[in-house]
Write an enzyme that holds these catalytic residues in place. Structure first.
Site, PDB file in Angstrom:
ATOM      1  N   ASP A  63      40.618 -12.338  23.622  1.00 36.32           N
ATOM      2  CA  ASP A  63      38.978 -11.879  23.598  1.00 36.32           C
ATOM      3  C   ASP A  63      39.205 -12.848  24.247  1.00 36.32           C
ATOM      4  O   ASP A  63      38.671 -13.792  24.092  1.00 36.32           O
ATOM      5  CB  ASP A  63      38.323 -11.530  21.850  1.00 36.32           C
ATOM      6  N   TYR A 156      24.123  -3.494  32.022  1.00 33.23           N
ATOM      7  CA  TYR A 156      25.118  -3.730  32.128  1.00 33.23           C
ATOM      8  C   TYR A 156      25.616  -4.511  33.611  1.00 33.23           C
ATOM      9  O   TYR A 156      25.649  -5.590  34.130  1.00 33.23           O
ATOM     10  CB  TYR A 156      25.767  -2.556  32.468  1.00 33.23           C
TER      11      TYR A 156
END
Ligand SMILES: NC(=O)c1ccc[n+]([C@@H]2O[C@H](COP(=O)([O-])OP(=O)(O)OC[C@H]3O[C@@H](n4cnc5c(N)ncnc54)[C@H](O)[C@@H]3O)[C@@H](O)[C@H]2O)c1
Length: 261
Positions: A63, A156
Site C-alpha cells: 500500500d 483527481y
C-alpha cells in the site's frame, strides 16, 4: 534501443493497466522488474506472466500510503535484483464527483493515494539512491488531468497537479545527486480505471450509454484513436534509460494530441 538490461526497476500499481504494460515492456528489454500493487494477487499474476515469457520479475504487495510497506518493497527489490535504478510511481485512484459534492473524505482519500503515496515512495527511493551513490531515475504517473482541471474530476486533477509539482521540486533538489525526476501524463487510456470513470459519468447523468464518455474523450485526440496502456511503454523506456540522461523535471504528455501544453 535503450540499454535497460539488468536494471532494477520498481513499478507500483503494476498489477494491471498502465503499470502492468510498462512492466511487461521493460522486462522485454531485460530489466529486472518489481511488480508492486495493493493487490498481491494481480501483482503476482503480472510477475508470473513476465517470468513465463523469459523475463525477470518479483511481486510485492504494497500500500503506497504506508511508509513501512514502501520501505519493505524497496528492500525486497534490492535483495532480489541488486541496486535500484528506477521507480515508476504509477499507483493511483480516481473518483468521478461533481465539483459541489466533493467531500472532505473524498479529498483526503484521493490525495492520500495519488499525492502522499507518491511523496513517500519518492522520499524513500531518493534516500536509497543517495546511499547507493550512483543517481537514479524516478518516473511519476501524473495525467493530462495534472495539466488541465476538468469536471467532474476536480479533486483527481488537483492530486495530479500535485504530482507534477513534486516532480519539479524533487528534480531541482536532487539533480546534483544524479537523480532525475520526470512524470508521464497519459490521456484517456482504456484500462479498468477508465471503466470506473465511464461508470461515474453514467451515474452522474452526464452520459447514458456504456463507453460513451470514453469514446467522447478519445475522439478529441489529434491522432484519432483511443489510447491503450501499451502507448505508455515507449516514453517509460526512454525516461528509465540513459537516453533521457539530460531530461529532468519534465511532465510529458502522451495522449495522442488531446491537449497541447
Ligand atoms: N487510465 C487512464 O485514462 C489514465 C489517464 C491518466 C493517468 N492515469 C494514471 O495512470 C496510473 C495507472 O492507471 P490505470 O489506468 O492503469 O489504473 P488501474 O486502476 O487500472 O490500475 C491502478 C493500479 O494501482 C493499484 N493501486 C491503487 N491504490 C494503490 C495503493 N494504495 N497502493 C498500491 N497500489 C495501488 C491498483 O490495485 C491497480 O492495480 C494512475 O496513477 C492513473 O491515475 C490513468
Amino acid at each position: 534501443m535503450p540499454d535497460l538490461k539488468d536494471h532494477n526497476i520498481i513499478i507500483t500499481g503494476a498489477g494491471r493497466g498502465i503499470g502492468a504494460a510498462i512492466a511487461r515492456g521493460l522486462a522485454q528489454d531485460g530489466a529486472r522488474i518489481t511488480v508492486a500493487d495493493l493487490s498481491g494477487e494481480t501483482a503476482e499474476a503480472t510477475a508470473a506472466a513476465i517470468r513465463d515469457a523469459g523475463g525477470q520479475a518479483i511481486a510485492v504487495k504494497v500500500d503506497v500510503t504506508d511508509r513501512a510497506q514502501v520501505r519493505a518493497m524497496i528492500a525486497a527489490s534490492v535483495a532480489a535484483h541488486g541496486p535500484l535504478a528506477s521507480i515508476f510511481n504509477n499507483a493511483g485512484i480516481v473518483q468521478v464527483k461533481p465539483f459541489l459534492t466533493i467531500t472532505e473524505d473524498d479529498w483526503r482519500v484521493m490525495h492520500d493515494v495519488n499525492g502522499l503515496g507518491v511523496l513517500i515512495a519518492m522520499q524513500e527511493v531518493i534516500e536509497t539512491f543517495q546511499k547507493q551513490g550512483k543517481g537514479g531515475s524516478i518516473i511519476n504517473t501524473a495525467s493530462i488531468g495534472g495539466k488541465l482541471g476538468t469536471e467532474p474530476l476536480a479533486h483527481y486533477c488537483a492530486s495530479k497537479f500535485g504530482v507534477v509539482a513534486l516532480t519539479q521540486a524533487a528534480a531541482r533538489t536532487f539533480g546534483r545527486d544524479g537523480i532525475r525526476v520526470n512524470a508521464i501524463c497519459p490521456g484517456n487510456v482504456a484500462t479498468d480505471m477508465w471503466k470506473k470513470i465511464d461508470e461515474g459519468f453514467r451515474e452522474t447523468g452526464l452520459t447514458s450509454r456504456e463507453n460513451e464518455a470514453f469514446e467522447k474523450f478519445a475522439s478529441t485526440a489529434a491522432l484519432g484513436r483511443p489510447s491503450y496502456a501499451e502507448d505508455l511503454v515507449g516514453i517509460s523506456r526512454f525516461l528509465a534509460s540513459s537516453d533521457s540522461g539530460f531530461v529532468t523535471g519534465q511532465s510529458i504528455v502522451v495522449d495522442g494530441g488531446t491537449i497541447f501544453s
